[in-house]
Enzyme design. Structure first.
Site, PDB file in Angstrom:
ATOM      1  N   ASP A  44       0.824  -1.214   0.000  1.00  0.00           N
ATOM      2  CA  ASP A  44       0.000   0.000   0.000  1.00  0.00           C
ATOM      3  C   ASP A  44       0.855   1.260   0.000  1.00  0.00           C
ATOM      4  O   ASP A  44       0.534   2.237  -0.651  1.00  0.00           O
ATOM      5  CB  ASP A  44      -0.914   0.032   1.240  1.00  0.00           C
ATOM      6  CG  ASP A  44      -2.198  -0.752   1.003  1.00  0.00           C
ATOM      7  OD1 ASP A  44      -2.432  -1.157  -0.151  1.00  0.00           O
ATOM      8  OD2 ASP A  44      -2.952  -0.954   1.969  1.00  0.00           O
ATOM      9  N   LEU A  90     -11.361   3.344  -4.295  1.00  0.00           N
ATOM     10  CA  LEU A  90     -11.085   4.588  -3.561  1.00  0.00           C
ATOM     11  C   LEU A  90      -9.592   4.870  -3.547  1.00  0.00           C
ATOM     12  O   LEU A  90      -8.786   3.947  -3.493  1.00  0.00           O
ATOM     13  CB  LEU A  90     -11.562   4.464  -2.109  1.00  0.00           C
ATOM     14  CG  LEU A  90     -13.058   4.350  -1.868  1.00  0.00           C
ATOM     15  CD1 LEU A  90     -13.322   4.116  -0.387  1.00  0.00           C
ATOM     16  CD2 LEU A  90     -13.770   5.615  -2.328  1.00  0.00           C
ATOM     17  N   GLU A 123     -17.311   6.291   7.504  1.00  0.00           N
ATOM     18  CA  GLU A 123     -17.719   4.888   7.616  1.00  0.00           C
ATOM     19  C   GLU A 123     -16.514   4.031   7.977  1.00  0.00           C
ATOM     20  O   GLU A 123     -15.398   4.320   7.556  1.00  0.00           O
ATOM     21  CB  GLU A 123     -18.251   4.387   6.264  1.00  0.00           C
ATOM     22  CG  GLU A 123     -19.382   5.205   5.728  1.00  0.00           C
ATOM     23  CD  GLU A 123     -19.914   4.634   4.415  1.00  0.00           C
ATOM     24  OE1 GLU A 123     -19.698   3.438   4.147  1.00  0.00           O
ATOM     25  OE2 GLU A 123     -20.512   5.399   3.658  1.00  0.00           O
ATOM     26  N   LYS A 125     -14.133   1.204   7.303  1.00  0.00           N
ATOM     27  CA  LYS A 125     -13.792   0.552   6.037  1.00  0.00           C
ATOM     28  C   LYS A 125     -13.584  -0.934   6.322  1.00  0.00           C
ATOM     29  O   LYS A 125     -12.565  -1.348   6.872  1.00  0.00           O
ATOM     30  CB  LYS A 125     -12.544   1.167   5.418  1.00  0.00           C
ATOM     31  CG  LYS A 125     -12.267   0.654   4.028  1.00  0.00           C
ATOM     32  CD  LYS A 125     -11.113   1.396   3.388  1.00  0.00           C
ATOM     33  CE  LYS A 125     -10.869   0.894   1.981  1.00  0.00           C
ATOM     34  NZ  LYS A 125     -10.604  -0.539   1.909  1.00  0.00           N
ATOM     35  N   GLU A 204     -20.355  -4.580   1.513  1.00  0.00           N
ATOM     36  CA  GLU A 204     -19.157  -5.382   1.740  1.00  0.00           C
ATOM     37  C   GLU A 204     -19.524  -6.716   2.396  1.00  0.00           C
ATOM     38  O   GLU A 204     -20.209  -6.734   3.423  1.00  0.00           O
ATOM     39  CB  GLU A 204     -18.229  -4.577   2.670  1.00  0.00           C
ATOM     40  CG  GLU A 204     -16.810  -5.027   2.679  1.00  0.00           C
ATOM     41  CD  GLU A 204     -15.982  -4.452   1.540  1.00  0.00           C
ATOM     42  OE1 GLU A 204     -16.541  -3.743   0.663  1.00  0.00           O
ATOM     43  OE2 GLU A 204     -14.773  -4.736   1.520  1.00  0.00           O
ATOM     44  N   LYS A 342      -6.694   5.393   5.554  1.00  0.00           N
ATOM     45  CA  LYS A 342      -6.223   4.147   6.140  1.00  0.00           C
ATOM     46  C   LYS A 342      -5.602   4.364   7.516  1.00  0.00           C
ATOM     47  O   LYS A 342      -5.094   5.429   7.814  1.00  0.00           O
ATOM     48  CB  LYS A 342      -5.146   3.540   5.217  1.00  0.00           C
ATOM     49  CG  LYS A 342      -5.655   3.094   3.851  1.00  0.00           C
ATOM     50  CD  LYS A 342      -6.405   1.803   3.973  1.00  0.00           C
ATOM     51  CE  LYS A 342      -6.646   1.133   2.650  1.00  0.00           C
ATOM     52  NZ  LYS A 342      -5.492   0.509   2.044  1.00  0.00           N
ATOM     53  N   CYS A 436      36.590   6.164  16.712  1.00  0.00           N
ATOM     54  CA  CYS A 436      35.338   6.322  17.445  1.00  0.00           C
ATOM     55  C   CYS A 436      34.726   7.707  17.211  1.00  0.00           C
ATOM     56  O   CYS A 436      35.418   8.715  17.356  1.00  0.00           O
ATOM     57  CB  CYS A 436      35.623   6.103  18.929  1.00  0.00           C
ATOM     58  SG  CYS A 436      34.224   6.535  19.959  1.00  0.00           S
ATOM     59  N   CYS A 457      35.049   5.410  27.166  1.00  0.00           N
ATOM     60  CA  CYS A 457      34.452   6.350  26.218  1.00  0.00           C
ATOM     61  C   CYS A 457      32.931   6.452  26.311  1.00  0.00           C
ATOM     62  O   CYS A 457      32.396   7.533  26.531  1.00  0.00           O
ATOM     63  CB  CYS A 457      34.889   5.971  24.817  1.00  0.00           C
ATOM     64  SG  CYS A 457      33.870   6.654  23.529  1.00  0.00           S
TER      65      CYS A 457
HETATM   66  S1  IVH Z   1     -17.755   3.223  -0.028  1.00  0.00           S
HETATM   67  C1  IVH Z   1     -16.372   4.082  -4.702  1.00  0.00           C
HETATM   68  N1  IVH Z   1     -17.797   2.204   2.341  1.00  0.00           N
HETATM   69  O1  IVH Z   1     -13.334  -0.286   0.171  1.00  0.00           O
HETATM   70  C2  IVH Z   1     -16.430   3.059  -3.693  1.00  0.00           C
HETATM   71  N2  IVH Z   1     -16.401   1.196   0.734  1.00  0.00           N
HETATM   72  O2  IVH Z   1     -11.270   0.674  -2.276  1.00  0.00           O
HETATM   73  C3  IVH Z   1     -17.228   3.532  -2.539  1.00  0.00           C
HETATM   74  N3  IVH Z   1     -15.184  -0.731   1.566  1.00  0.00           N
HETATM   75  O3  IVH Z   1     -14.456  -0.875  -3.061  1.00  0.00           O
HETATM   76  C4  IVH Z   1     -17.106   2.579  -1.489  1.00  0.00           C
HETATM   77  N4  IVH Z   1     -16.004  -0.691   3.595  1.00  0.00           N
HETATM   78  O4  IVH Z   1     -14.879  -2.662  -1.197  1.00  0.00           O
HETATM   79  C5  IVH Z   1     -17.274   2.119   1.120  1.00  0.00           C
HETATM   80  N5  IVH Z   1     -17.969   1.394   4.477  1.00  0.00           N
HETATM   81  C6  IVH Z   1     -17.460   1.312   3.256  1.00  0.00           C
HETATM   82  C7  IVH Z   1     -16.540   0.317   2.900  1.00  0.00           C
HETATM   83  C8  IVH Z   1     -16.039   0.301   1.622  1.00  0.00           C
HETATM   84  C9  IVH Z   1     -15.204  -1.321   2.755  1.00  0.00           C
HETATM   85  C10 IVH Z   1     -14.364  -1.187   0.441  1.00  0.00           C
HETATM   86  C11 IVH Z   1     -15.117  -1.363  -0.821  1.00  0.00           C
HETATM   87  C12 IVH Z   1     -14.459  -0.431  -1.784  1.00  0.00           C
HETATM   88  C13 IVH Z   1     -13.096  -0.331  -1.191  1.00  0.00           C
HETATM   89  C14 IVH Z   1     -12.361   0.925  -1.544  1.00  0.00           C
END
Ligand code: IVH
Length: 703
Positions: A44, A90, A123, A125, A204, A342, A436, A457
């Site tokens: 990442d 994203l 939200e 993730k 998800e 992240k 040193c 030292c």
């Molecule tokens: S909103 C345009 N909300 O994260 C995508 N995504 O790379 C908008 N993900 O593809 C996604 N939790 O698989 C959103 N609460 C959440 C999420 C979420 C996991 C994942 C999803 C998305 C990826 C972003």
């Protein structure tokens, strides 16, 4: 990794090419060869660096760049589904700066000042697998994976095994009741369109930790390979050709988006509506009115994520107002108005800017990598010990290399890998010094260990640092000998000046240091950066220059130079020019002390130290070191305990009125101040016929 090291487009181009090759190689190893050669966190960081470089030089973006990719390719075995609206991905943010940059991007594009009129939806993730669900006339008819964003796979059968996923939407009556109780306003009247002919919901699929552990236990019992993480199992289960296997794994689902217009104005309402029609949405998701609230949400969940029953890897932050969200459009393959913020990775990639050698208590020399500062596991780190020459050879490390750093046992930073592919040819081999760095004595080698030939030292160096921070010197509270030792042992400080450039993360990374105490120490160090000249001179530990001499010297230097000593570097310059006879003119300074002072300021190491202290932000407080005043020329000696003020305060008063304080009674002493339980100095004063005053008399003198 910050891209500050890239100076121009040429360099960017070279780095971009290298990053793409490397990222693709890791992807291939992972997806095709089933080999995880690098952690996802580290991958990442590589992707983020590529993204940042491409953002800086957009004309270097190519369509085959890994930043332009979404999801995986669809498998052959499933039916293909074309998403009517592409399923985007994203972009990532890793820091507050990245988030501010994100706001700037949206503002520039939409011409709406987002930082002023902010309204966000935060939200969790979820670390799972994105899917799209199609409902026709209220009935679930098809579910698909994201695939490449445009074409996914039809996994309807497998998704039907998920309890959290409604096979039919709630009735109009129920939905109306829910809309009311949830307080959603401004929606189109339901009677006009319910049940919707067509509704698209995204969310998800994930696996709870308990379920993941249960599955792995089964794998273990059956003598099969255990899975690496819940997400892999979730993804694998959704794309199972045999739905019975999917059914045996209790997958779960959170909805987070709705494709379609039911009159909702904000993303928050999307979520409420999803809840009203029968979907499970995440209860922790929350609207945030300012970026600070977003940061608060992010920090909170960064430290509480382990309490959740599922894994999250960050926070998705979305512009709440749908109108602005739509206006911001799409950049590359991601919406401009949403970002994945992240959590700090457990592993990160950065550059080794230098390798320095640190001296242990017994004179052992340890190489330490100085890193371009980078966030790992929630703290910024800038150093990593390399233990010995063997370790450098094992890693094949050169100065200037791009490396992966982790926090071993989640604490001590450790370099685990050199990314040879990212070499530019400018990297330098590290040579162990022959002398040193502390005292210049020859270095001896014994196997993999190097040590200074002067056994005292390391210890001497430590003593000088304890002195530097002590009460009558810099007075840095909380920085005792033990802590100084730790810092030296971890390679965080090689000289006194390094104290002033310590980072919170450097300290917190040491075992047993909490965030709070790290913060406190950094704050205390910052507060003590400005110091009086006498204290500063005393802190340098010049041989034969104790507190009193430091005061006399400070006063003399100030008189000679008329307020020009503002920084440590000024002192260095003035000190190196001072003549022996100028020092003799100062009372109490004889040839031995004078020589010691002159030697100190003419030693190159000290010139460098003073310059570093200057650069570290140390400044000298401008205060009148009075030569006039009513006690001018008078010399005091204290004996016994004072009742109404500390000896230190009494001394300062005397100095403020132009007088001096010494430790020993001599014929030159003007007053001996006798407190309670006065000792031998009182006897001596009587013997020499020096005037003896009580505390009360002394107070009258200075008041
Ligand atoms: S909103 C345009 N909300 O994260 C995508 N995504 O790379 C908008 N993900 O593809 C996604 N939790 O698989 C959103 N609460 C959440 C999420 C979420 C996991 C994942 C999803 C998305 C990826 C972003």
């Amino acid at each position: 990794m910050p891209i500050g090291h890239i100076k121009n487009k040429e360099e960017a181009k070279e780095r971009i090419t290298q990053l793409r090759v490397l990222i693709n190689r890791y992807r291939y190893a992972y997806h095709v060869l089933d080999r995880e050669e690098i952690s996802e966190d580290a991958l990442d960081t590589l992707k983020k660096e590529l993204f940042d470089l491409e953002a800086r030089y957009p004309d270097l973006i190519t369509s085959d760049s890994p930043t332009q990719r979404v999801g995986g390719e669809p498998l052959e075995a499933f039916q293909k589904v074309t998403h009517e609206t592409p399923m985007l991905s994203l972009n990532d943010a890793f820091s507050k700066e990245d988030m501010h940059e994100w706001i700037r991007r949206i503002s520039n594009f939409t011409k709406v000042d987002v930082s002023r009129n902010s309204d966000f939806y935060c939200e969790l993730k979820i670390d799972g697998l994105a899917i799209e669900l199609l409902y026709e006339n209220g009935i679930f008819v098809r579910g698909s994976t994201r695939g490449d964003g445009v074409i996914g796979e039809d996994v309807t059968y497998n998704l039907k095994t998920i309890d959290a996923l409604p096979l039919s939407l709630l009735s109009q009556e129920e939905v109306e009741k829910n809309i009311k109780s949830l307080g959603i306003q401004g929606l189109k009247p339901l009677s006009h369109y319910w049940p919707l002919k067509k509704l698209m919901v995204r969310g998800e699929v994930f696996l709870t930790r308990n379920e993941f552990n249960r599955i792995n236990e089964e794998q273990h019992k059956a003598g099969k390979k255990e899975y690496a993480n819940p997400r892999n199992v979730a993804a694998g289960s959704v794309r199972q050709l045999d739905p019975r296997i999917t059914a045996s794994r209790k997958l779960d689902f959170f909805a987070y988006d709705i494709v379609g217009d039911v009159g909702q104005h904000t993303h928050e309402e999307d979520h409420l509506f999803l809840k009203a029609i029968g979907f499970k949405v995440n209860e922790h998701n929350k609207r945030a009115k300012t970026l600070d609230e977003v940061f608060e949400f992010h920090t909170y969940w960064g430290s509480h994520r382990e309490r959740l029953q599922y894994e999250i890897d960050g926070v998705v932050v979305i512009i709440n107002k749908n109108e602005l969200y739509d206006k911001a459009g799409v950049i590359g393959k991601a919406p401009r108005a949403a970002i994945a913020y992240k959590f700090s990775p457990k592993e990160a990639i950065t550059i080794v800017e230098d390798i320095v050698v640190q001296v242990g208590r017994t004179g052992t020399l340890t190489p330490v990598a100085i890193l371009r500062p980078v966030g790992v596991g929630g703290v910024i780190i800038s150093h990593a010990t390399l233990h010995n020459i063997d370790e450098i050879e094992r890693l094949g490390l050169k100065i200037g290399d791009t490396i992966i750093v982790t926090r071993a046992g989640d604490v001590i930073p450790k370099i685990t890998k050199v990314l040879l592919e990212l070499r530019t040819g400018k990297e330098k081999i590290f040579q162990f010094p022959t002398h040193c760095p502390q005292d210049g004595s020859p270095v001896l080698r014994n196997g993999v260990a190097y040590r200074c030939s002067n056994k005292g030292c390391g210890a001497r160096f430590r003593e000088s640092l304890y002195h530097f921070v002590s009460r009558h010197a810099f007075d840095i509270r909380g920085l005792g000998a033990k802590i100084i030792d730790r810092f030296i042992d971890e390679g965080l400080i090689k000289d006194a000046a390094d104290i002033f450039t310590l980072k919170e993360g450097d300290i917190e990374a040491l075992q047993r240091f909490g965030k709070k105490s790290a913060e406190n120490i950094i704050k205390e160090i910052k507060n003590k950066k400005t110091i009086t000249l006498p204290r500063f001179i005393y802190s340098l530990g010049i041989v034969h220059v104790g507190e009193e001499t430091a005061h006399l010297l400070a006063r003399a230097l100030n008189d000679l130079n008329k307020d020009q000593i503002i920084t440590p570097r000024d002192l260095g310059e003035i000190g190196s020019r001072i003549k022996e006879d100028e020092l003799y003119a100062i009372q109490d300074i004889g040839p031995v002390v004078a020589k010691s002072i002159i030697d100190y300021f003419n030693d190159m190491h000290h010139t460098i130290l003073l310059k570093k202290l200057h650069e570290g932000g140390v400044r000298i407080k401008q205060e009148a070191l009075s030569r006039s005043g009513r006690l001018r020329g008078k010399r005091f000696v204290f004996t016994g305990t004072l009742k109404t003020l500390s000896r230190e305060a009494a001394k300062e008063k005397i100095r403020a009125y132009g007088g001096d304080v010494s430790e020993l009674v001599s014929s030159k002493t003007d007053y001996v101040v006798a407190g309670e339980e006065a000792g031998s100095k009182l006897e001596k004063a009587k013997e020499l016929n020096v005037k003896i005053v009580s505390e009360e008399e002394f107070l009258a003198l200075i008041e």
